[in-house]
Write a protein that holds these residues in place. Structure first.
Motif, PDB file in Angstrom:
ATOM      1  N   SER A  67     -41.335   1.782  11.992  1.00  0.00           N
ATOM      2  CA  SER A  67     -41.452   2.900  12.937  1.00  0.00           C
ATOM      3  C   SER A  67     -42.676   3.755  12.667  1.00  0.00           C
ATOM      4  CB  SER A  67     -40.193   3.765  12.894  1.00  0.00           C
ATOM      5  OG  SER A  67     -39.972   4.263  11.585  1.00  0.00           O
ATOM      6  N   THR A  68     -42.918   4.115  11.410  1.00  0.00           N
ATOM      7  CA  THR A  68     -44.065   4.955  11.058  1.00  0.00           C
ATOM      8  C   THR A  68     -44.690   4.471   9.753  1.00  0.00           C
ATOM      9  OG1 THR A  68     -42.668   6.550   9.878  1.00  0.00           O
ATOM     10  CG2 THR A  68     -43.139   6.996  12.213  1.00  0.00           C
ATOM     11  N   ILE A  69     -45.970   4.765   9.604  1.00  0.00           N
ATOM     12  CA  ILE A  69     -46.694   4.500   8.363  1.00  0.00           C
ATOM     13  C   ILE A  69     -47.416   5.786   7.980  1.00  0.00           C
ATOM     14  CG2 ILE A  69     -48.468   3.132   7.221  1.00  0.00           C
ATOM     15  CD1 ILE A  69     -47.907   0.887   9.183  1.00  0.00           C
ATOM     16  N   ASP A  70     -47.196   6.257   6.754  1.00  0.00           N
ATOM     17  CA  ASP A  70     -47.790   7.498   6.273  1.00  0.00           C
ATOM     18  C   ASP A  70     -48.735   7.207   5.111  1.00  0.00           C
ATOM     19  OD1 ASP A  70     -44.737   8.036   7.016  1.00  0.00           O
ATOM     20  OD2 ASP A  70     -45.883   9.817   7.554  1.00  0.00           O
ATOM     21  N   GLY A  71     -49.769   8.011   4.984  1.00  0.00           N
ATOM     22  CA  GLY A  71     -50.673   7.896   3.853  1.00  0.00           C
ATOM     23  C   GLY A  71     -51.495   9.157   3.699  1.00  0.00           C
ATOM     24  N   GLY A  72     -51.912   9.449   2.470  1.00  0.00           N
ATOM     25  CA  GLY A  72     -52.702  10.648   2.281  1.00  0.00           C
ATOM     26  C   GLY A  72     -53.153  10.824   0.851  1.00  0.00           C
ATOM     27  N   VAL A  73     -53.891  11.908   0.623  1.00  0.00           N
ATOM     28  CA  VAL A  73     -54.355  12.280  -0.712  1.00  0.00           C
ATOM     29  C   VAL A  73     -54.006  13.743  -0.941  1.00  0.00           C
ATOM     30  CG1 VAL A  73     -56.227  10.598  -0.714  1.00  0.00           C
ATOM     31  CG2 VAL A  73     -56.650  12.917   0.134  1.00  0.00           C
ATOM     32  N   GLY A  74     -53.881  14.119  -2.199  1.00  0.00           N
ATOM     33  CA  GLY A  74     -53.546  15.501  -2.515  1.00  0.00           C
ATOM     34  C   GLY A  74     -54.121  15.911  -3.847  1.00  0.00           C
ATOM     35  N   ILE A  75     -54.182  17.202  -4.074  1.00  0.00           N
ATOM     36  CA  ILE A  75     -54.673  17.741  -5.334  1.00  0.00           C
ATOM     37  C   ILE A  75     -53.743  18.871  -5.776  1.00  0.00           C
ATOM     38  CG2 ILE A  75     -56.249  19.330  -4.135  1.00  0.00           C
ATOM     39  CD1 ILE A  75     -58.130  19.024  -6.546  1.00  0.00           C
ATOM     40  N   ASP A  76     -53.390  18.853  -7.053  1.00  0.00           N
ATOM     41  CA  ASP A  76     -52.530  19.877  -7.651  1.00  0.00           C
ATOM     42  C   ASP A  76     -53.350  20.710  -8.628  1.00  0.00           C
ATOM     43  OD1 ASP A  76     -50.336  18.952  -6.274  1.00  0.00           O
ATOM     44  OD2 ASP A  76     -49.607  17.694  -7.925  1.00  0.00           O
ATOM     45  N   LEU A  77     -53.280  22.028  -8.480  1.00  0.00           N
ATOM     46  CA  LEU A  77     -53.961  22.957  -9.378  1.00  0.00           C
ATOM     47  C   LEU A  77     -52.892  23.704 -10.179  1.00  0.00           C
ATOM     48  CD1 LEU A  77     -56.572  24.388  -6.833  1.00  0.00           C
ATOM     49  CD2 LEU A  77     -56.862  22.467  -8.405  1.00  0.00           C
ATOM     50  N   HIS A  78     -52.813  23.420 -11.466  1.00  0.00           N
ATOM     51  CA  HIS A  78     -51.802  24.018 -12.339  1.00  0.00           C
ATOM     52  C   HIS A  78     -52.423  25.136 -13.164  1.00  0.00           C
ATOM     53  CE1 HIS A  78     -49.155  20.407 -11.780  1.00  0.00           C
ATOM     54  NE2 HIS A  78     -50.318  19.796 -11.696  1.00  0.00           N
ATOM     55  N   THR A  79     -51.685  26.226 -13.314  1.00  0.00           N
ATOM     56  CA  THR A  79     -52.074  27.309 -14.218  1.00  0.00           C
ATOM     57  C   THR A  79     -50.885  27.678 -15.082  1.00  0.00           C
ATOM     58  OG1 THR A  79     -53.655  28.200 -12.598  1.00  0.00           O
ATOM     59  CG2 THR A  79     -53.005  29.633 -14.410  1.00  0.00           C
ATOM     60  N   TYR A  80     -51.041  27.537 -16.406  1.00  0.00           N
ATOM     61  CA  TYR A  80     -49.984  27.861 -17.360  1.00  0.00           C
ATOM     62  C   TYR A  80     -50.456  29.030 -18.211  1.00  0.00           C
ATOM     63  CZ  TYR A  80     -48.434  23.189 -16.042  1.00  0.00           C
ATOM     64  OH  TYR A  80     -48.045  22.089 -15.318  1.00  0.00           O
ATOM     65  N   SER A  81     -49.584  30.021 -18.404  1.00  0.00           N
ATOM     66  CA  SER A  81     -49.955  31.223 -19.152  1.00  0.00           C
ATOM     67  C   SER A  81     -48.939  31.480 -20.258  1.00  0.00           C
ATOM     68  CB  SER A  81     -49.999  32.444 -18.222  1.00  0.00           C
ATOM     69  OG  SER A  81     -50.904  32.223 -17.138  1.00  0.00           O
ATOM     70  N   TYR A  82     -49.461  31.845 -21.440  1.00  0.00           N
ATOM     71  CA  TYR A  82     -48.581  32.246 -22.536  1.00  0.00           C
ATOM     72  C   TYR A  82     -49.360  33.155 -23.486  1.00  0.00           C
ATOM     73  CZ  TYR A  82     -50.891  28.290 -24.876  1.00  0.00           C
ATOM     74  OH  TYR A  82     -51.816  27.407 -25.385  1.00  0.00           O
ATOM     75  N   LEU A  83     -48.630  33.867 -24.326  1.00  0.00           N
ATOM     76  CA  LEU A  83     -49.232  34.851 -25.224  1.00  0.00           C
ATOM     77  C   LEU A  83     -49.730  34.201 -26.511  1.00  0.00           C
ATOM     78  CD1 LEU A  83     -46.532  37.666 -24.917  1.00  0.00           C
ATOM     79  CD2 LEU A  83     -48.665  37.488 -23.652  1.00  0.00           C
ATOM     80  N   ARG A  84     -50.884  34.643 -26.969  1.00  0.00           N
ATOM     81  CA  ARG A  84     -51.386  34.252 -28.277  1.00  0.00           C
ATOM     82  C   ARG A  84     -50.985  35.314 -29.305  1.00  0.00           C
ATOM     83  NH1 ARG A  84     -57.507  33.424 -26.402  1.00  0.00           N
ATOM     84  NH2 ARG A  84     -56.918  35.378 -25.402  1.00  0.00           N
ATOM     85  N   PRO A  85     -50.603  34.923 -30.505  1.00  0.00           N
ATOM     86  CA  PRO A  85     -50.031  35.894 -31.455  1.00  0.00           C
ATOM     87  C   PRO A  85     -51.010  36.948 -31.930  1.00  0.00           C
ATOM     88  CG  PRO A  85     -50.410  33.778 -32.515  1.00  0.00           C
ATOM     89  CD  PRO A  85     -50.648  33.561 -31.060  1.00  0.00           C
ATOM     90  N   THR A  86     -52.291  36.619 -32.034  1.00  0.00           N
ATOM     91  CA  THR A  86     -53.232  37.572 -32.637  1.00  0.00           C
ATOM     92  C   THR A  86     -53.756  38.599 -31.652  1.00  0.00           C
ATOM     93  OG1 THR A  86     -55.023  35.995 -32.215  1.00  0.00           O
ATOM     94  CG2 THR A  86     -53.943  35.903 -34.372  1.00  0.00           C
ATOM     95  N   LYS A  87     -53.855  38.269 -30.350  1.00  0.00           N
ATOM     96  CA  LYS A  87     -54.447  39.179 -29.380  1.00  0.00           C
ATOM     97  C   LYS A  87     -53.475  39.563 -28.272  1.00  0.00           C
ATOM     98  CE  LYS A  87     -59.144  37.382 -30.061  1.00  0.00           C
ATOM     99  NZ  LYS A  87     -60.310  36.766 -29.389  1.00  0.00           N
ATOM    100  N   ASP A  88     -52.997  38.572 -27.535  1.00  0.00           N
ATOM    101  CA  ASP A  88     -52.233  38.851 -26.321  1.00  0.00           C
ATOM    102  C   ASP A  88     -50.918  39.555 -26.614  1.00  0.00           C
ATOM    103  OD1 ASP A  88     -54.242  37.507 -24.993  1.00  0.00           O
ATOM    104  OD2 ASP A  88     -53.249  35.580 -25.229  1.00  0.00           O
ATOM    105  N   TYR A  89     -50.308  39.258 -27.756  1.00  0.00           N
ATOM    106  CA  TYR A  89     -49.019  39.864 -28.077  1.00  0.00           C
ATOM    107  C   TYR A  89     -49.157  41.379 -28.204  1.00  0.00           C
ATOM    108  CZ  TYR A  89     -44.559  40.711 -30.318  1.00  0.00           C
ATOM    109  OH  TYR A  89     -43.315  41.171 -30.624  1.00  0.00           O
ATOM    110  N   VAL A  90     -50.305  41.839 -28.671  1.00  0.00           N
ATOM    111  CA  VAL A  90     -50.536  43.267 -28.875  1.00  0.00           C
ATOM    112  C   VAL A  90     -51.051  43.933 -27.609  1.00  0.00           C
ATOM    113  CG1 VAL A  90     -51.824  44.984 -30.200  1.00  0.00           C
ATOM    114  CG2 VAL A  90     -50.977  42.907 -31.321  1.00  0.00           C
ATOM    115  N   HIS A  91     -52.026  43.320 -26.952  1.00  0.00           N
ATOM    116  CA  HIS A  91     -52.710  43.964 -25.843  1.00  0.00           C
ATOM    117  C   HIS A  91     -52.104  43.648 -24.477  1.00  0.00           C
ATOM    118  CE1 HIS A  91     -55.763  45.337 -28.613  1.00  0.00           C
ATOM    119  NE2 HIS A  91     -55.935  44.093 -29.042  1.00  0.00           N
TER     120      HIS A  91
END
Length: 348
Positions: free
Chosen positions: A38-62
Protein backbone atom coordinates in the motif's frame (compact mmCIF):
# COMPACT_ATOMS: atom_id res chain seq x y z
CA UNK A 1 24.92 5.50 50.88
CA UNK A 2 28.42 4.07 50.94
CA UNK A 3 30.18 6.77 48.89
CA UNK A 4 30.30 10.58 49.05
CA UNK A 5 32.11 11.96 46.02
CA UNK A 6 31.13 15.62 46.43
CA UNK A 7 30.01 16.50 49.95
CA UNK A 8 29.31 14.27 52.99
CA UNK A 9 26.80 16.62 54.65
CA UNK A 10 24.65 17.88 51.80
CA UNK A 11 23.84 17.01 48.21
CA UNK A 12 23.00 19.11 45.20
CA UNK A 13 23.07 16.61 42.35
CA UNK A 14 21.41 17.53 39.07
CA UNK A 15 21.37 15.93 35.64
CA UNK A 16 19.33 16.72 32.54
CA UNK A 17 19.12 15.71 28.92
CA UNK A 18 17.62 17.26 25.81
CA UNK A 19 16.93 15.79 22.38
CA UNK A 20 16.22 17.78 19.24
CA UNK A 21 15.24 15.46 16.39
CA UNK A 22 14.65 16.45 12.78
CA UNK A 23 13.79 14.21 9.86
CA UNK A 24 12.95 14.43 6.18
CA UNK A 25 10.88 11.65 4.68
CA UNK A 26 8.88 10.70 1.62
CA UNK A 27 5.87 8.41 1.40
CA UNK A 28 4.74 7.00 -1.93
CA UNK A 29 1.71 4.95 -2.86
CA UNK A 30 2.64 2.94 -5.94
CA UNK A 31 -0.58 0.96 -6.05
CA UNK A 32 -3.94 0.86 -4.32
CA UNK A 33 -4.01 2.15 -0.72
CA UNK A 34 -5.53 -1.18 0.35
CA UNK A 35 -3.30 -3.30 -1.90
CA UNK A 36 -0.69 -5.91 -1.09
CA UNK A 37 1.89 -3.10 -1.04
CA UNK A 38 0.00 0.00 0.00
CA UNK A 39 2.72 2.51 0.93
CA UNK A 40 6.51 2.79 0.91
CA UNK A 41 8.23 5.18 3.33
CA UNK A 42 11.83 6.36 3.50
CA UNK A 43 13.82 9.20 4.96
CA UNK A 44 16.81 10.54 6.85
CA UNK A 45 17.05 12.17 10.25
CA UNK A 46 19.46 13.77 12.66
CA UNK A 47 19.40 13.68 16.47
CA UNK A 48 21.06 16.42 18.54
CA UNK A 49 21.65 15.28 22.13
CA UNK A 50 22.63 17.53 25.04
CA UNK A 51 23.48 15.97 28.41
CA UNK A 52 24.19 18.13 31.47
CA UNK A 53 25.61 17.27 34.88
CA UNK A 54 27.55 18.94 37.68
CA UNK A 55 31.31 18.75 38.05
CA UNK A 56 32.48 18.45 41.68
CA UNK A 57 35.14 21.17 41.65
CA UNK A 58 33.25 24.01 39.92
CA UNK A 59 29.61 23.42 39.04
CA UNK A 60 28.63 22.02 42.44
CA UNK A 61 29.61 25.33 44.07
CA UNK A 62 28.66 27.89 41.44
CA UNK A 63 25.53 26.27 40.07
CA UNK A 64 26.58 25.81 36.45
CA UNK A 65 26.60 22.50 34.60
CA UNK A 66 28.86 20.74 32.17
CA UNK A 67 27.18 20.16 28.79
CA UNK A 68 28.05 17.15 26.64
CA UNK A 69 26.68 17.59 23.11
CA UNK A 70 26.48 14.62 20.74
CA UNK A 71 25.10 14.16 17.24
CA UNK A 72 23.90 11.11 15.36
CA UNK A 73 22.08 10.70 12.08
CA UNK A 74 20.04 7.84 10.67
CA UNK A 75 18.23 6.50 7.64
CA UNK A 76 15.02 4.56 7.77
CA UNK A 77 12.41 2.93 5.58
CA UNK A 78 9.20 1.00 5.82
CA UNK A 79 6.43 -0.59 3.85
CA UNK A 80 3.17 -2.41 4.43
CA UNK A 81 -0.06 -3.56 2.91
CA UNK A 82 -3.07 -5.81 3.16
CA UNK A 83 -4.88 -8.58 1.34
CA UNK A 84 -8.56 -7.68 1.50
CA UNK A 85 -9.80 -8.41 5.00
CA UNK A 86 -7.67 -11.52 5.47
CA UNK A 87 -4.18 -10.19 6.08
CA UNK A 88 -2.25 -7.07 7.11
CA UNK A 89 1.51 -6.79 7.17
CA UNK A 90 4.21 -4.22 7.76
CA UNK A 91 7.98 -3.89 8.01
CA UNK A 92 10.36 -1.10 8.93
CA UNK A 93 14.09 -0.63 9.47
CA UNK A 94 16.29 2.07 10.97
CA UNK A 95 20.08 2.41 10.84
CA UNK A 96 22.58 4.91 12.29
CA UNK A 97 25.60 5.00 9.92
CA UNK A 98 27.76 7.27 12.11
CA UNK A 99 27.82 9.66 15.02
CA UNK A 100 27.01 9.13 18.67
CA UNK A 101 24.85 6.07 18.03
CA UNK A 102 26.75 4.90 14.96
CA UNK A 103 26.07 1.24 14.21
CA UNK A 104 22.70 1.08 16.00
CA UNK A 105 20.16 -0.86 13.95
CA UNK A 106 16.56 -2.05 14.31
CA UNK A 107 14.37 -4.25 12.12
CA UNK A 108 10.69 -4.71 12.91
CA UNK A 109 8.05 -6.75 11.07
CA UNK A 110 4.48 -7.80 11.85
CA UNK A 111 1.68 -9.73 10.17
CA UNK A 112 -1.96 -10.35 11.06
CA UNK A 113 -4.00 -13.18 9.50
CA UNK A 114 -7.78 -13.49 9.77
CA UNK A 115 -10.18 -16.33 9.07
CA UNK A 116 -13.94 -16.25 9.50
CA UNK A 117 -16.48 -18.75 10.74
CA UNK A 118 -19.99 -17.46 10.13
CA UNK A 119 -18.48 -13.98 9.85
CA UNK A 120 -16.89 -14.33 13.29
CA UNK A 121 -13.13 -13.64 13.06
CA UNK A 122 -10.25 -15.85 14.18
CA UNK A 123 -7.12 -13.68 14.41
CA UNK A 124 -3.51 -14.87 14.34
CA UNK A 125 -0.83 -12.18 14.60
CA UNK A 126 2.93 -12.26 14.87
CA UNK A 127 5.77 -9.83 15.30
CA UNK A 128 9.53 -10.10 14.94
CA UNK A 129 12.06 -7.51 16.11
CA UNK A 130 15.84 -7.40 15.96
CA UNK A 131 17.70 -4.52 17.58
CA UNK A 132 21.29 -3.45 18.22
CA UNK A 133 21.39 -0.39 20.48
CA UNK A 134 23.90 1.69 22.38
CA UNK A 135 23.56 1.74 26.19
CA UNK A 136 21.89 4.79 27.72
CA UNK A 137 24.14 7.80 28.22
CA UNK A 138 23.75 7.77 32.02
CA UNK A 139 24.71 4.10 32.14
CA UNK A 140 28.12 5.04 30.75
CA UNK A 141 28.61 8.56 32.14
CA UNK A 142 27.64 9.69 35.62
CA UNK A 143 29.13 11.95 38.27
CA UNK A 144 27.00 12.50 41.38
CA UNK A 145 27.38 12.71 45.11
CA UNK A 146 26.89 8.99 45.75
CA UNK A 147 27.65 7.31 42.41
CA UNK A 148 30.32 7.87 39.80
CA UNK A 149 31.31 5.85 36.75
CA UNK A 150 32.66 6.24 33.24
CA UNK A 151 31.98 3.00 31.36
CA UNK A 152 32.50 1.84 27.80
CA UNK A 153 29.98 -0.91 27.09
CA UNK A 154 29.35 -2.97 23.96
CA UNK A 155 26.07 -2.57 22.13
CA UNK A 156 23.10 -4.48 23.48
CA UNK A 157 21.40 -6.98 21.18
CA UNK A 158 17.78 -8.08 21.48
CA UNK A 159 15.79 -10.54 19.38
CA UNK A 160 12.08 -10.74 20.07
CA UNK A 161 9.33 -12.98 18.71
CA UNK A 162 5.65 -12.55 19.58
CA UNK A 163 2.68 -14.69 18.51
CA UNK A 164 -0.92 -13.97 19.48
CA UNK A 165 -4.16 -15.81 18.75
CA UNK A 166 -7.57 -14.35 19.61
CA UNK A 167 -11.26 -15.08 19.10
CA UNK A 168 -13.08 -11.82 19.95
CA UNK A 169 -16.55 -13.40 19.77
CA UNK A 170 -15.80 -15.61 22.80
CA UNK A 171 -13.34 -13.21 24.53
CA UNK A 172 -10.40 -15.60 24.19
CA UNK A 173 -6.79 -14.61 23.70
CA UNK A 174 -3.58 -16.66 23.84
CA UNK A 175 -0.09 -15.26 23.47
CA UNK A 176 3.54 -16.35 23.34
CA UNK A 177 6.60 -14.10 23.70
CA UNK A 178 10.24 -15.04 23.41
CA UNK A 179 13.11 -12.61 23.89
CA UNK A 180 16.85 -13.28 23.72
CA UNK A 181 19.28 -10.57 24.86
CA UNK A 182 23.06 -10.34 24.80
CA UNK A 183 25.37 -7.74 26.36
CA UNK A 184 22.43 -6.61 28.48
CA UNK A 185 23.09 -3.61 30.72
CA UNK A 186 21.45 -3.62 34.17
CA UNK A 187 21.89 -2.33 37.73
CA UNK A 188 23.13 -4.91 40.24
CA UNK A 189 22.37 -5.24 43.95
CA UNK A 190 24.65 -2.33 44.84
CA UNK A 191 23.04 -0.13 42.14
CA UNK A 192 26.19 -0.26 40.02
CA UNK A 193 25.87 -0.61 36.24
CA UNK A 194 26.88 -4.01 34.90
CA UNK A 195 26.91 -5.63 31.48
CA UNK A 196 25.99 -9.31 31.18
CA UNK A 197 28.17 -10.80 28.45
CA UNK A 198 26.28 -14.11 28.12
CA UNK A 199 22.92 -14.66 26.48
CA UNK A 200 19.84 -14.31 28.67
CA UNK A 201 16.32 -15.22 27.57
CA UNK A 202 12.80 -14.48 28.73
CA UNK A 203 9.87 -16.70 27.75
CA UNK A 204 6.26 -15.64 28.38
CA UNK A 205 2.91 -17.39 27.96
CA UNK A 206 -0.26 -15.32 28.24
CA UNK A 207 -3.93 -16.29 28.36
CA UNK A 208 -7.14 -14.28 28.66
CA UNK A 209 -10.65 -15.69 28.90
CA UNK A 210 -13.78 -13.79 29.86
CA UNK A 211 -17.09 -15.45 30.66
CA UNK A 212 -20.52 -13.88 30.77
CA UNK A 213 -23.71 -15.34 32.23
CA UNK A 214 -26.62 -12.91 31.90
CA UNK A 215 -25.37 -9.79 33.72
CA UNK A 216 -22.50 -11.58 35.49
CA UNK A 217 -18.97 -11.11 34.13
CA UNK A 218 -15.96 -13.28 35.01
CA UNK A 219 -12.76 -11.91 33.44
CA UNK A 220 -9.43 -13.71 33.78
CA UNK A 221 -5.80 -12.95 32.81
CA UNK A 222 -2.83 -15.24 33.42
CA UNK A 223 0.87 -14.83 32.63
CA UNK A 224 3.68 -17.36 33.01
CA UNK A 225 7.28 -16.11 32.65
CA UNK A 226 10.59 -17.95 32.69
CA UNK A 227 13.91 -16.12 32.87
CA UNK A 228 17.17 -17.94 32.15
CA UNK A 229 18.99 -15.72 34.68
CA UNK A 230 16.98 -14.22 37.53
CA UNK A 231 19.89 -12.05 38.66
CA UNK A 232 19.72 -10.14 35.35
CA UNK A 233 16.01 -10.31 34.49
CA UNK A 234 13.97 -11.08 37.64
CA UNK A 235 10.31 -11.94 36.97
CA UNK A 236 7.57 -13.78 38.89
CA UNK A 237 6.87 -17.23 37.49
CA UNK A 238 3.10 -16.66 37.56
CA UNK A 239 0.97 -13.51 37.58
CA UNK A 240 -2.81 -13.42 37.56
CA UNK A 241 -5.64 -10.91 37.40
CA UNK A 242 -9.37 -11.46 37.73
CA UNK A 243 -12.39 -9.20 37.71
CA UNK A 244 -15.81 -10.49 38.79
CA UNK A 245 -18.75 -8.10 38.57
CA UNK A 246 -22.46 -7.78 37.91
CA UNK A 247 -23.57 -5.27 35.27
CA UNK A 248 -27.13 -4.00 34.97
CA UNK A 249 -29.31 -1.09 33.90
CA UNK A 250 -30.76 1.03 36.68
CA UNK A 251 -32.64 2.99 34.03
CA UNK A 252 -32.47 1.81 30.42
CA UNK A 253 -30.15 3.95 28.21
CA UNK A 254 -29.59 6.38 31.11
CA UNK A 255 -27.74 4.74 34.02
CA UNK A 256 -25.72 1.52 33.82
CA UNK A 257 -23.88 0.11 36.88
CA UNK A 258 -21.13 -2.43 37.51
CA UNK A 259 -20.71 -3.92 40.99
CA UNK A 260 -17.86 -6.29 41.81
CA UNK A 261 -14.19 -6.74 42.70
CA UNK A 262 -10.74 -7.05 41.10
CA UNK A 263 -7.90 -9.25 42.30
CA UNK A 264 -4.17 -9.38 41.50
CA UNK A 265 -1.57 -11.97 42.48
CA UNK A 266 1.95 -13.03 41.58
CA UNK A 267 4.28 -15.69 42.91
CA UNK A 268 7.22 -14.80 45.13
CA UNK A 269 10.44 -13.57 43.48
CA UNK A 270 13.35 -11.19 43.99
CA UNK A 271 11.57 -8.08 42.76
CA UNK A 272 13.68 -5.05 41.83
CA UNK A 273 14.12 -2.30 44.39
CA UNK A 274 14.33 1.46 43.79
CA UNK A 275 17.29 3.79 44.24
CA UNK A 276 16.15 7.43 44.65
CA UNK A 277 19.66 8.83 44.18
CA UNK A 278 19.74 7.38 40.64
CA UNK A 279 16.00 7.25 39.90
CA UNK A 280 16.40 3.66 38.66
CA UNK A 281 15.30 0.17 39.65
CA UNK A 282 18.07 -2.27 40.56
CA UNK A 283 18.19 -6.05 40.89
CA UNK A 284 18.39 -6.94 44.57
CA UNK A 285 18.75 -10.50 45.89
CA UNK A 286 18.10 -9.92 49.61
CA UNK A 287 14.31 -10.13 49.95
CA UNK A 288 11.51 -11.80 48.03
CA UNK A 289 8.23 -10.12 47.11
CA UNK A 290 4.87 -11.57 46.15
CA UNK A 291 2.63 -14.48 47.10
CA UNK A 292 0.05 -11.95 48.27
CA UNK A 293 -3.46 -11.35 46.85
CA UNK A 294 -4.42 -7.69 46.45
CA UNK A 295 -8.19 -7.21 46.14
CA UNK A 296 -10.28 -4.10 45.39
CA UNK A 297 -14.09 -3.80 45.61
CA UNK A 298 -15.73 -1.28 43.30
CA UNK A 299 -18.95 0.26 42.03
CA UNK A 300 -18.74 1.77 38.55
CA UNK A 301 -21.56 3.70 36.90
CA UNK A 302 -22.13 5.37 33.54
CA UNK A 303 -24.79 8.05 33.72
CA UNK A 304 -25.32 9.52 30.26
CA UNK A 305 -21.92 11.15 29.55
CA UNK A 306 -20.60 10.91 33.10
CA UNK A 307 -18.58 8.01 34.54
CA UNK A 308 -18.39 7.49 38.31
CA UNK A 309 -16.09 5.09 40.14
CA UNK A 310 -16.24 4.19 43.85
CA UNK A 311 -13.43 1.88 44.93
CA UNK A 312 -12.53 0.36 48.30
CA UNK A 313 -8.92 -0.55 47.63
CA UNK A 314 -7.08 -3.41 49.34
CA UNK A 315 -10.15 -4.70 51.17
CA UNK A 316 -8.31 -7.84 52.30
CA UNK A 317 -5.65 -6.02 54.32
CA UNK A 318 -5.24 -7.87 57.62
CA UNK A 319 -7.92 -10.43 56.70
CA UNK A 320 -5.93 -12.98 54.70
CA UNK A 321 -2.60 -13.18 52.92
CA UNK A 322 0.87 -13.02 54.42
CA UNK A 323 0.71 -9.27 55.11
CA UNK A 324 3.64 -8.55 52.81
CA UNK A 325 1.90 -6.38 50.24
CA UNK A 326 4.87 -5.24 48.17
CA UNK A 327 5.29 -4.85 44.42
CA UNK A 328 8.75 -3.27 44.62
CA UNK A 329 11.19 -4.51 47.25
CA UNK A 330 10.97 -2.42 50.45
CA UNK A 331 8.25 -0.17 48.99
CA UNK A 332 4.79 -1.33 50.20
CA UNK A 333 1.63 -1.03 48.15
CA UNK A 334 -1.17 1.21 49.41
CA UNK A 335 -3.03 0.11 52.55
CA UNK A 336 -6.81 -0.08 52.70
CA UNK A 337 -8.38 3.15 51.40
CA UNK A 338 -11.44 4.56 49.67
CA UNK A 339 -11.23 6.29 46.28
CA UNK A 340 -13.71 8.30 44.26
CA UNK A 341 -13.34 9.18 40.58
CA UNK A 342 -15.53 11.15 38.16
CA UNK A 343 -15.09 11.58 34.40
CA UNK A 344 -17.49 13.89 32.56
CA UNK A 345 -17.36 14.39 28.79
CA UNK A 346 -18.78 17.64 27.44
CA UNK A 347 -20.12 18.33 23.99
CA UNK A 348 -17.97 20.44 21.67
Amino acid sequence: YDNWYINPTKSRDSISERLLSNKFYVQIQPWDRNGVISTIDGGVGIDLHTYSYLRPTKDYVHGGAMKDKRTSWYIYGGTGGKIKRYADWGAKAKYYPSGYRGGDFSLDGDITLRAYIRELPLILSGRFKQEFRSPAYWQENLLSNHYMWFNSFDKESETRLEVNFSVPSIALELGFWQGVMSNMVYYDGSSMVRQHSDLVSLTSLYARKDFRIAGFHFDHRALVQISSDESVIPVPTFSGFLSYYFEFWVKRDVLRVQLGFDGRYNTSYHAPSYNPALSVFFNQRDVRVGNYPYIDAFVSAKWKRMRILLKYQHVNQGLFGNGEYFQVARYPLNPRMFKLGISWSFYD
